[in-house]
Design an enzyme around this catalytic site. Structure first.
Site, PDB file in Angstrom:
ATOM      1  N   GLU A 102      67.807 -52.778  24.001  1.00  0.00           N
ATOM      2  CA  GLU A 102      66.790 -53.465  24.812  1.00  0.00           C
ATOM      3  C   GLU A 102      65.624 -53.861  23.825  1.00  0.00           C
ATOM      4  O   GLU A 102      65.156 -53.224  23.212  1.00  0.00           O
ATOM      5  CB  GLU A 102      66.023 -52.558  25.836  1.00  0.00           C
ATOM      6  CG  GLU A 102      66.862 -52.122  26.964  1.00  0.00           C
ATOM      7  CD  GLU A 102      66.088 -51.457  27.943  1.00  0.00           C
ATOM      8  OE1 GLU A 102      64.830 -51.354  27.920  1.00  0.00           O
ATOM      9  OE2 GLU A 102      66.722 -50.372  28.678  1.00  0.00           O
ATOM     10  N   GLU A 109      66.812 -43.962  27.705  1.00  0.00           N
ATOM     11  CA  GLU A 109      65.340 -43.657  27.387  1.00  0.00           C
ATOM     12  C   GLU A 109      64.977 -42.284  28.231  1.00  0.00           C
ATOM     13  O   GLU A 109      64.193 -42.229  29.060  1.00  0.00           O
ATOM     14  CB  GLU A 109      64.462 -44.529  27.903  1.00  0.00           C
ATOM     15  CG  GLU A 109      64.465 -46.068  27.333  1.00  0.00           C
ATOM     16  CD  GLU A 109      63.477 -46.932  27.856  1.00  0.00           C
ATOM     17  OE1 GLU A 109      62.731 -46.873  28.671  1.00  0.00           O
ATOM     18  OE2 GLU A 109      63.430 -48.159  27.220  1.00  0.00           O
TER      19      GLU A 109
HETATM   20  O1  IFM Z   1      62.885 -52.090  32.902  1.00  0.00           O
HETATM   21  C1  IFM Z   1      62.711 -51.201  31.872  1.00  0.00           C
HETATM   22  C2  IFM Z   1      64.365 -50.472  31.408  1.00  0.00           C
HETATM   23  O2  IFM Z   1      64.690 -49.978  32.724  1.00  0.00           O
HETATM   24  C3  IFM Z   1      64.141 -49.391  30.846  1.00  0.00           C
HETATM   25  N1  IFM Z   1      63.581 -49.889  29.271  1.00  0.00           N
HETATM   26  C4  IFM Z   1      62.139 -50.595  29.552  1.00  0.00           C
HETATM   27  C5  IFM Z   1      62.119 -51.839  30.677  1.00  0.00           C
HETATM   28  C6  IFM Z   1      61.119 -52.614  30.498  1.00  0.00           C
HETATM   29  O3  IFM Z   1      59.839 -51.619  31.131  1.00  0.00           O
END
Ligand code: IFM
Length: 452
Positions: free
Chosen positions: A359, A169
Site C-alpha cells: 500500500e 497492518e
Molecule cells: O484505508 C486504509 C487501509 O485499509 C489500511 N491501510 C491504510 C489505508 C489508509 O488509511
C-alpha cells in the site's frame, strides 16, 4: 501531463504493479448470501461511521467486473483484495459458507480473465461480530480459529491465488483496540493491546505454516505491516536515538521481530515489559515464520521527536503541517523521505525474504470538476511519484523490493472516517449511482505504465 523522470522500464520486467482494496471498504452487500455481520457492519449500523449506513462500500460486490476492466485498462497487472471472514465463515467458526466462497470464486476468476493477478489478504480487519463479543483477539483460542480460516481459504482458492498476505497492518488492528474504537469502550486498553499483539504474532505464524502446507509450491505466503520510521531519521544525540528506537519498537518492531526470531524488543522499549505475562513457554519459537515477502505500508513518518503529548506510554503524532508542507485528510504528514528510510530499515529483516509495497497513497478531500469530467489530484500524483522514486533509490542500494500497490483503486470507506477522505485513483460519485471517474492520478499511472 508528464510522468517526469519516472520510467517504468527502470523497475524491470518482474516488478509487480497493482492496486489494493479491502472487503469492508469496497464490497457493500453486508447481508448477501449468508454473510454474518462483522464488527464494522455493526459500527456502520450504529451510525458510528460518517456517511455510511446500510449501504456500505462502493458496490464492488455487484460491480467487480466493471472495476477489474478499469484497473486493467490503466495498465496494472495485479489487484489486491481481502476476504471477509464473516462472508466465508458466518459467525467465525464455520460452517464454511459456499455462497460466500462462490462470490470470491467469481471475483478471482474474473481477475484472471482480464489479466489481473489476484493478491489476497486473509484478514483486513473485518472480524465476525460474534467472535468479537467472545473476546476477539484477546482470547487465545482465536489463534487456531484464525488459522482454520486461513488454511481453508488456501485450500479453496490456492489453485488460482498464488500471492497471499495473512494480515493487513497489525499495528492498526491493535491501535484501534488500544483506544477502544472497535469495541465502543473508549479509553486506554493497554493490556488488551499487548495481549492482542502477541496473539496476532502467533496467529500469523500458525496460519502461515498451515497455508504453506496446503498451497502449491509456486504460491507465496506474505503478510503486511505498517513499517515506518520516526523523524528525524538520523538523530545524532543519544537521547533522541533511544527515544526513536523505543517508538519504532512499540509501533512497528513488535509486529515483525517475533516472526524473524528476534523475540520482542523489550530492550528498546521498557513500556513493553508487561507483555511478558502473556507469553507462555514455547511461544517465541511458535511465533517464528519466515514469510516469502513482507508488505511494507508507509504513509508518512511515525511521529516527530519534539516534546510530544503522550497517551499512556504511546507518544502521539506531533508533526505539524508547517514542518512537512502538507498532511493528508486523516492527518498524516507527507514526507518525501519516510518511505525510503522505512525501506532501508527493513531491507534485510529475518522475517521475510523480500519487500513489496502493498500500500502507498494519499487521502484527500477531492472534488469533482464542475463539468464532472475528472479530478485534479496533484498531491496524490506527487505522493505516488515520490514513493516510486524511493523504491528505485532503495533498489539501487540493494534493497529487495519488487512491487508497488496503489492504495486504493477507487475511493471507499475509510473506516472511522467514513466517506470523507478519498484515497482512490478513481473518484466514486456517491450522488450519481456510484459512478467511477478516473482522476488525474489514474491517468498518470496509465501513461507511466504504458511506457510512453
Ligand atoms: O484505508 C486504509 C487501509 O485499509 C489500511 N491501510 C491504510 C489505508 C489508509 O488509511
Amino acid at each position: 501531463m508528464t510522468t517526469g523522470t519516472l520510467d517504468k522500464a527502470a523497475f524491470g520486467d518482474d516488478f509487480t504493479w497493482g492496486v489494493a482494496s479491502a472487503a469492508f471498504q469496497v464490497e457493500g452487500a453486508p447481508d448477501a448470501d449468508g454473510k454474518a455481520p462483522s464488527i464494522w457492519d455493526d459500527l456502520a449500523r450504529r451510525g458510528k461511521i460518517p456517511g455510511v449506513g446500510a449501504d456500505q462500500g462502493i458496490r464492488y460486490y455487484d460491480r467487480y467486473k466493471e472495476d477489474h476492466e478499469l484497473i486493467a485498462s490503466l495498465g496494472f497487472g495485479a489487484n489486491r483484495i481481502s476476504l471477509s471472514w464473516p462472508r466465508l465463515m458466518g459467525n467465525g467458526r464455520g460452517p464454511w459458507n459456499p455462497k460466500g466462497a462462490a462470490f470470491y470464486d467469481r471475483v478471482i476468476d474474473n481477475m484472471l480473465e482480464v489479466g489481473l493477478e489476484p493478491w489476497v489478504t486473509v484478514y483486513h480487519w473485518d472480524m465476525p461480530l460474534e467472535l468479537w463479543k467472545r473476546g476477539g483477539w484477546c482470547r487465545r483460542d482465536i489463534i487456531s480459529e484464525f488459522a482454520d480460516l486461513a488454511e481453508r481459504c488456501a485450500e479453496h482458492f490456492g489453485d488460482r491465488v498464488k500471492r497471499w498476505m495473512v494480515f493487513n497492518e497489525p499495528t492498526s488492528i491493535v491501535g484501534h483496540l488500544l483506544v477502544g474504537m472497535t469495541h465502543g469502550r473508549r479509553g486506554f486498553h493497554y493490556d488488551a493491546m499487548l495481549r492482542t499483539t502477541h496473539h496476532i504474532n502467533l496467529a500469523g505464524a500458525e496460519a502461515g505454516r498451515r497455508m504453506r502446507a496446503v498451497l502449491p509450491s509456486d504460491a507465496q505466503v506474505g503478510t503486511t505491516q505498517v513499517l515506518s520510521v520516526v523523524h528525524p531519521y538520523e538523530p545524532t544525540d543519544e537521547r533522541t536515538v533511544r527515544r526513536k528506537r523505543a517508538i519504532e519498537a512499540v509501533l512497528c518492531d513488535i509486529h515483525i521481530d517475533p516472526a524473524g526470531g528476534r523475540g520482542y524488543p523489550f530492550d528498546a522499549a521498557k513500556a513493553l515489559l508487561p507483555m511478558r505475562r502473556h507469553i507462555r513457554d514455547g511461544d517465541l519459537e511458535a511465533a517464528e515464520f519466515r514469510y516469502d515477502f513482507m508488505g511494507l505500508q508507509c504513509y508518512g513518518p511515525l511521529v516527530g521527536l519534539k516534546p510530544m503529548p503522550v497517551i499512556g506510554p504511546i507518544p502521539t503524532n506531533n508533526i505539524t503541517t508547517a514542518e512537512f508542507r502538507m498532511q493528508s485528510a486523516i492527518g498524516i504528514p507527507q514526507d518525501p523521505d519516510a518511505m525510503l528510510w522505512a525501506l532501508r530499515k527493513y531491507a534485510h529483516h529475518p522475517a521475510a525474504d523480500r519487500l513489496v509495497i502493498t500500500e502507498g497513497g494519499f487521502g484527500g478531500n477531492d472534488r469533482l470538476e464542475a463539468d464532472g469530467s475528472g479530478v485534479r489530484d496533484d498531491v496524490r500524483v506527487w505522493t505516488h511519484r515520490r514513493n516510486l522514486q524511493a523504491v528505485l533509490t532503495a533498489r539501487s542500494e540493494g534493497v529487495p523490493v519488487d512491487g508497488y500497490f496503489a492504495w486504493s483503486y477507487a475511493d471507499n470507506v475509510e473506516w472511522f472516517f467514513g466517506r470523507g477522505p478519498r484515497f482512490g485513483l478513481v473518484y466514486v460519485d456517491y450522488e450519481d449511482d456510484y459512478r467511477r471517474i478516473p482522476k488525474d492520478s489514474a491517468l498518470w499511472f496509465r501513461e507511466m505504465l504504458a511506457g510512453s
